[in-house]
Design an enzyme around this catalytic site. Structure first.
Site, PDB file in Angstrom:
ATOM      1  N   GLY A  30       0.866  -1.273   0.043  1.00  0.00           N
ATOM      2  CA  GLY A  30       0.077   0.094   0.056  1.00  0.00           C
ATOM      3  C   GLY A  30       0.635   1.428   0.147  1.00  0.00           C
ATOM      4  N   LEU A  31       0.939   1.844  -1.336  1.00  0.00           N
ATOM      5  CA  LEU A  31       1.796   2.978  -1.166  1.00  0.00           C
ATOM      6  C   LEU A  31       1.095   4.057  -2.090  1.00  0.00           C
ATOM      7  CD1 LEU A  31       4.654   4.763  -0.871  1.00  0.00           C
ATOM      8  CD2 LEU A  31       5.089   3.770  -3.164  1.00  0.00           C
TER       9      LEU A  31
ATOM     10  N   SER B 253       1.819   9.531  -8.355  1.00  0.00           N
ATOM     11  CA  SER B 253       3.332   9.594  -8.831  1.00  0.00           C
ATOM     12  C   SER B 253       4.258  10.401  -8.040  1.00  0.00           C
ATOM     13  CB  SER B 253       3.504  10.233 -10.390  1.00  0.00           C
ATOM     14  OG  SER B 253       2.784   9.475 -11.518  1.00  0.00           O
TER      15      SER B 253
ATOM     16  N   TRP C 136      -5.778   1.568  -5.747  1.00  0.00           N
ATOM     17  CA  TRP C 136      -5.136   0.960  -6.867  1.00  0.00           C
ATOM     18  C   TRP C 136      -4.167  -0.273  -6.493  1.00  0.00           C
ATOM     19  CZ3 TRP C 136      -8.375   2.019 -10.558  1.00  0.00           C
ATOM     20  CH2 TRP C 136      -8.838   3.099 -10.800  1.00  0.00           C
TER      21      TRP C 136
ATOM     22  N   ALA D   3      10.067  -4.423  -8.528  1.00  0.00           N
ATOM     23  CA  ALA D   3       8.981  -4.702  -9.290  1.00  0.00           C
ATOM     24  C   ALA D   3       9.024  -4.490 -10.778  1.00  0.00           C
ATOM     25  CB  ALA D   3       7.665  -4.061  -8.542  1.00  0.00           C
TER      26      ALA D   3
ATOM     27  N   ARG E  93      -5.160 -18.131 -42.496  1.00  0.00           N
ATOM     28  CA  ARG E  93      -6.020 -17.329 -42.816  1.00  0.00           C
ATOM     29  C   ARG E  93      -5.877 -16.918 -44.217  1.00  0.00           C
ATOM     30  NH1 ARG E  93     -11.510 -15.974 -42.775  1.00  0.00           N
ATOM     31  NH2 ARG E  93     -11.695 -13.581 -42.797  1.00  0.00           N
TER      32      ARG E  93
ATOM     33  N   GLU F  65       3.799   1.458 -11.187  1.00  0.00           N
ATOM     34  CA  GLU F  65       5.173   1.232 -11.018  1.00  0.00           C
ATOM     35  C   GLU F  65       5.891   2.394 -11.673  1.00  0.00           C
ATOM     36  OE1 GLU F  65       5.237  -0.787  -8.803  1.00  0.00           O
ATOM     37  OE2 GLU F  65       3.998  -2.622  -9.116  1.00  0.00           O
ATOM     38  N   GLY F  66       5.242   3.427 -11.884  1.00  0.00           N
ATOM     39  CA  GLY F  66       6.026   4.632 -12.627  1.00  0.00           C
ATOM     40  C   GLY F  66       5.399   4.802 -13.751  1.00  0.00           C
ATOM     41  N   THR F  67       4.850   5.801 -14.105  1.00  0.00           N
ATOM     42  CA  THR F  67       4.156   5.984 -15.559  1.00  0.00           C
ATOM     43  C   THR F  67       5.209   6.436 -16.499  1.00  0.00           C
ATOM     44  OG1 THR F  67       4.123   8.755 -15.361  1.00  0.00           O
ATOM     45  CG2 THR F  67       2.311   7.387 -14.411  1.00  0.00           C
TER      46      THR F  67
END
Length: 391
Positions: free
Chosen positions: A136-137, A144, A168, A248, A274, A369-371
């Site tokens: 939970g951060l 951010s 989130w 992560a 196909r 985990e960082g945009t």
């Protein structure tokens, strides 16, 4: 039709650079997922459900906290962990997210910053899949910018009282223990909050268009009282949770390659079977251009991931290099998923085929985990020595 002269999913023959142990781990994980998980993923995605019953199986296979040492963890190398993440995300990003949060956030936070008592109590359970963890951060107003989190922990005698909201959070409502980061008078600290603690509640986030086969939750802490033994004693300041995030992110840069590879595999199989205008659509120049462009992307992304994995195993991987990997490989994976979907035509919008499912999942991977913007500016700071972050 002539058979392909090479493996289109490994044009650069990267498999030959792997050790036998690395190849064995990758094959074992892939085989388990093919037999046990892949056939059910479309239904899980449709239903918006995470299959909690497979968690002990993931533990038995050694996938939970596999890169950690001791306490029931497998103690694998970074590359071996990365290859497992690649196979997991080739099936579904939600599955890799579960393993990543369990091992690289929940378990890693305890392993790196916890007391011996905390490690002995939680890590064997988490490694075996007998317990589930979350991290939970992120908060509703501070994603951010975790330095300005509002969740607070206040001393009250020998205890701590926590108040705040986290948003989130993967695994939130199914977690048996939550690593919660809170602001204190001494700075940001981490706490372990077991399920059932009075004042601690969760709410699942519904109506998701992405990561549907994954649990995403809001965590609410309302006067949660914890003894000081619940505090992570070695977690001192914001650097602690950011260190966990970097772990992560490493799994993500491998995982994204797996998602892209699965999209390419699906598109090649479809294009070579196909038939339109009396020919397989893979025989047309525009289709071959799409496949070639995406094969180059998958292979160069895999090469980058392996290189960064070797750096991590050597103990020299820097945070900005992880940012390079996540930024590039997730970007490329999304492009690959979208382009491969076009090769499938109308069939590509159903859950029978994976590219569009991967595409919508990767929209979340691009953000968490960082945009991409955060990672871009991290690299920019490394290049110029100048920070573009506010404050």
């Amino acid at each position: 039709m002539n058979a392909p002269l090479t493996n289109p999913l490994d044009l650069l023959d990267l498999g030959s650079t792997l050790s036998e142990t690395e190849r064995d781990i990758q094959r074992t994980v892939a085989a388990f997922l093919t037999d046990r998980v892949r056939p059910s993923v479309p239904k899980w995605f449709d239903d918006g459900a995470f299959p909690r019953e497979i968690v002990p199986e993931l533990g038995k296979l050694g996938l939970l906290g596999m890169h950690l040492e001791g306490y029931g963890c497998a103690g694998t190398s970074a590359v071996e962990y990365g290859l497992a993440c690649m196979e997991l995300e080739a099936v579904d990003s939600g599955l890799r997210s579960f393993v990543s949060v369990q091992g690289s956030l929940s378990m890693f936070s305890i392993h790196r910053f916890g007391s011996e008592e905390q490690k002995q109590h939680w890590l064997p359970q988490l490694a075996a899949g007998e317990a589930i963890g979350c991290f939970g951060l992120t908060e509703p107003d501070h994603g951010s910018d975790p330095a300005h989190m509002r969740t607070r922990a206040v001393r009250d005698g020998g205890d701590w009282v926590l108040d705040g909201t986290k948003m989130w959070i993967t695994n939130g409502s199914i977690a048996d223990v939550a690593t919660i980061w809170a602001r204190t008078e001494e700075g940001i600290r981490g706490f372990l909050v077991p399920r059932g603690t009075p004042g601690f509640s969760t709410r699942d986030i519904k109506n998701k268009l992405s990561l549907r086969a994954s649990v995403t939750s809001e965590l609410v802490l309302d006067g949660v009282r914890l003894p000081d033994s619940a505090r992570l004693p070695l977690a001192d300041g914001l650097r602690a949770p950011l260190t966990c995030l970097n772990e992560a992110r490493f799994g993500i840069l491998f995982g994204a390659v797996g998602a892209a590879r699965d999209c390419l595999r699906t598109a090649i199989e479809y294009a070579t079977t196909r038939v339109q205008f009396d020919r397989p659509i893979g025989a047309f120049q525009l289709t071959q251009q799409k496949l070639t462009d995406r094969a180059l992307s998958v292979n160069t992304s895999a090469l980058l991931a392996l290189h960064l994995g070797r750096l991590k195993d050597a103990g020299v991987l820097r945070p900005e290099q992880v940012s390079v990997g996540k930024l590039n490989n997730v970007r490329e994976a999304i492009t690959t998923a979208r382009e491969c979907r076009t090769i499938l035509g109308g069939s590509g919008i159903t859950t029978e085929y994976s590219p569009l499912r991967h595409a919508v999942n990767l929209e979340s991977v691009l953000t968490y985990e960082g945009t991409s913007e955060i990672h871009l500016l991290t690299v920019g700071k490394a290049l110029t020595g100048l920070s573009a972050f506010a404050g």
